[in-house]
Scaffold this active site. Structure first.
Site, mmCIF file in Angstrom:
data_model
loop_
_atom_site.group_PDB
_atom_site.id
_atom_site.type_symbol
_atom_site.label_atom_id
_atom_site.label_comp_id
_atom_site.label_asym_id
_atom_site.label_seq_id
_atom_site.Cartn_x
_atom_site.Cartn_y
_atom_site.Cartn_z
ATOM 1 N N LYS A 96 0.712 -1.254 0.052
ATOM 2 C CA LYS A 96 -0.023 0.001 -0.095
ATOM 3 C C LYS A 96 0.870 1.294 0.079
ATOM 4 O O LYS A 96 1.578 1.308 0.793
ATOM 5 C CB LYS A 96 -0.859 -0.039 1.155
ATOM 6 C CG LYS A 96 -1.719 1.149 1.250
ATOM 7 C CD LYS A 96 -2.710 1.031 2.577
ATOM 8 C CE LYS A 96 -3.660 2.114 2.744
ATOM 9 N NZ LYS A 96 -4.648 1.785 3.807
ATOM 10 N N SER A 171 -8.902 2.524 2.750
ATOM 11 C CA SER A 171 -8.062 3.291 1.793
ATOM 12 C C SER A 171 -7.166 2.428 1.110
ATOM 13 O O SER A 171 -6.339 2.970 0.257
ATOM 14 C CB SER A 171 -7.414 4.293 2.738
ATOM 15 O OG SER A 171 -6.704 3.605 3.783
ATOM 16 N N SER A 195 -9.595 0.261 6.736
ATOM 17 C CA SER A 195 -9.061 0.357 5.499
ATOM 18 C C SER A 195 -8.473 -1.070 4.958
ATOM 19 O O SER A 195 -8.091 -1.078 3.908
ATOM 20 C CB SER A 195 -8.087 1.202 5.615
ATOM 21 O OG SER A 195 -8.584 2.746 5.581
#
Length: 497
Positions: A96, A171, A195
């Site tokens: 990420k 996210s 997330s």
């Protein structure tokens, strides 16, 4: 060096690229360690798939093909030299874009950070590389991670493989889209308010937020030359997104454990993550809350998750009781905690200089008139939620809820504002996830089923304080009862993948 499949392969039959990309991590590790597949072969298949899907999905903001190929070739050399390739031998993994990597930029979805490269690996990235995993690139996020979707001012918007006009959730948006489409069997996400679990729910995957402190978090994305960015230290947990429960457990077995650089990490666990996959749930007392008693839930989500909860009673041997923990809605308190753990001074400086390049809702958030009383109220509310949860969980081994109040929604919005006929704040669809960032309890999302439009819906499984083994075992038991790993988005068949 000869072609990998000529040089390293000792047994087995030739696997094509699509077959390789549909293998889970546990299978890939076994085949690489047995020299049935070369790490070069695995990575080339993964990169070829990325080349085909990225123009459609935009999961990767910064692909790393050169770095991945170099790492795969070195691992192949090590294997041929008789060295142990590690517990994640040759498995592709994406990172990420809020998690630091020494050889790839960490842009964090921000125009301001578009050229930032910290030159250091996060602890989890260090551990993945040391275990033989191969980093294939950085996956897309909303700006600084301050929302649950997948668009930002810098990169193309990430799309959901199940419906290209919908968000995959965030996210950890790119992570979810990548794994759901077979661009790696698992990915690193981070979860400050859901997330990891959000994209798992919207993208038909497993997402596990382990107990706070199980997985170290360092250094975050702070750049000493640029103000503004830091992790939400008491809320955020790094964790896996995968297609199977076993793959998430495998990743956690590598990335968990104490590190002196993160003062919040727990001592070494007294359990084996892979052993947690075994056993049954007979005799467990399980609570099920469909709506906390106060939040609107989409009727299809309510039905699908209710049926999934019934599986625990009808097939897994649990006593399931409908019950709510009884806390007051902590929505406002959660955002107070986020603000308190943000570098508001630095972020406001960035907004003063670059607001026209920033996400509007983020600018509004950091410019809000936060007060000391708002922060202390948030802390008191967190204590109240934690106390209510502890009292509630004293009577139950597990708690089940929908992961989210809605299925995946349209691109380029922050959330659904009308759910089951009621107007709600734009982030209220996260009502089930963020309380467990406040309490630190282990929580996971697994696929519960699909809507009539073919959109995945997640079931959230929450354990008692520090009881990660019960969560893993429950996820694995439900997976056996209602398997999902063979379900892939129709997009892949349409593209011949």
């Amino acid at each position: 060096m000869q072609r990998a499949n000529e040089h390293i392969r000792e047994t087995g039959t030739m696997a094509n690229g699509n077959e390789i990309c549909r293998m889970d991590a546990v299978t890939l590790v076994g085949k690489v360690r047995a020299k049935e597949l070369s790490p070069v072969e695995v990575i080339e298949a993964n990169l070829e798939r990325m080349d085909k899907l990225e123009p459609v999905l935009h999961a990767f903001c910064t692909p790393g093909p050169d770095q991945a190929r170099a790492a795969a070739k070195q691992l192949e050399v090590d294997i041929m030299a008789g060295k142990d390739p590690g517990p994640l031998a040759g498995v592709p993994v994406s990172i990420k874009d809020l998690v630091c990597t020494k050889d790839l930029p960490t842009v964090s979805g921000s125009f301001i950070y578009k050229d930032f490269s910290g030159g250091i690996d996060d602890i989890v990235v260090e551990r993945l590389r040391a275990a033989g995993a191969i980093v294939t690139g950085k996956t897309n996020v909303p700006e600084f991670g301050y929302s649950g979707v997948g668009h930002n001012p810098v990169f193309e918007t990430t799309r959901n493989p199940w419906d290209l006009e919908r968000t995959p959730g965030g996210s950890s948006a790119g992570a979810g889209a990548a794994v759901a489409s077979g661009m790696g069997p698992f990915a690193i996400g981070s979860d400050g308010g859901g997330s990891v679990r959000i994209p798992a729910s919207f993208s038909g995957l497993v997402g596990i937020k382990a107990s706070m402190g199980r997985v170290p978090l360092w250094p975050g994305t702070k750049d000493e030359t640029l103000p503004g960015v830091s992790s939400w230290e008491s809320l955020e947990c790094i964790g896996p997104i995968s297609r199977t429960v076993a793959d998430s457990a495998l990743m956690l077995s590598v990335i968990s454990g104490p590190d002196m650089r993160d003062r919040r990490t727990l001592p070494e666990a007294n359990f084996d993550w892979m052993e947690c996959l075994k056993g049954d749930l007979k005799g467990l007392r399980v609570a099920y809350s469909a709506d906390w008693g106060y939040t609107p839930v989409d009727p299809e989500v309510r039905q699908i998750v209710g049926e999934a909860a019934n599986v625990f009673a009808s097939e897994l041997g649990c006593t399931v009781v409908e019950a709510n923990p009884g806390w007051d809605d902590p929505y406002s308190a959660f955002w107070g905690l986020v603000a308190a753990e943000s570098d508001l001074v630095g972020l406001r400086k960035l907004a003063d200089q670059h607001a026209h390049h920033m996400t509007p809702h983020l600018v509004d958030f950091i410019r809000a008139p936060w007060t000391a009383e708002a922060f202390t109220d948030a802390l008191m509310a967190r204590k109240a939620v934690a106390n209510k949860s502890a009292e509630f969980m004293a009577n139950y081994d597990l708690l089940l809820t929908p992961t989210l109040t809605v299925p995946a929604f349209a691109l380029h919005i922050q959330g659904i504002e009308k759910v089951d006929g009621q107007i709600v704040p734009p982030f209220q669809w996260l009502a089930f996830t963020f309380p467990f960032n406040m309490t630190g309890q282990p929580a996971a999302s697994v696929p519960a089923g699909f809507t009539k439009d073919g959109l995945p819906v997640g079931l959230q499984i929450i354990g008692r304080h520090l009881d990660d083994p019960a969560v893993i075992r429950a996820c694995a038991s439900f997976e056996k009862a209602r398997p999902w790993a063979n379900k892939w988005p129709a997009l892949l068949d349409e593209m011949g993948l």
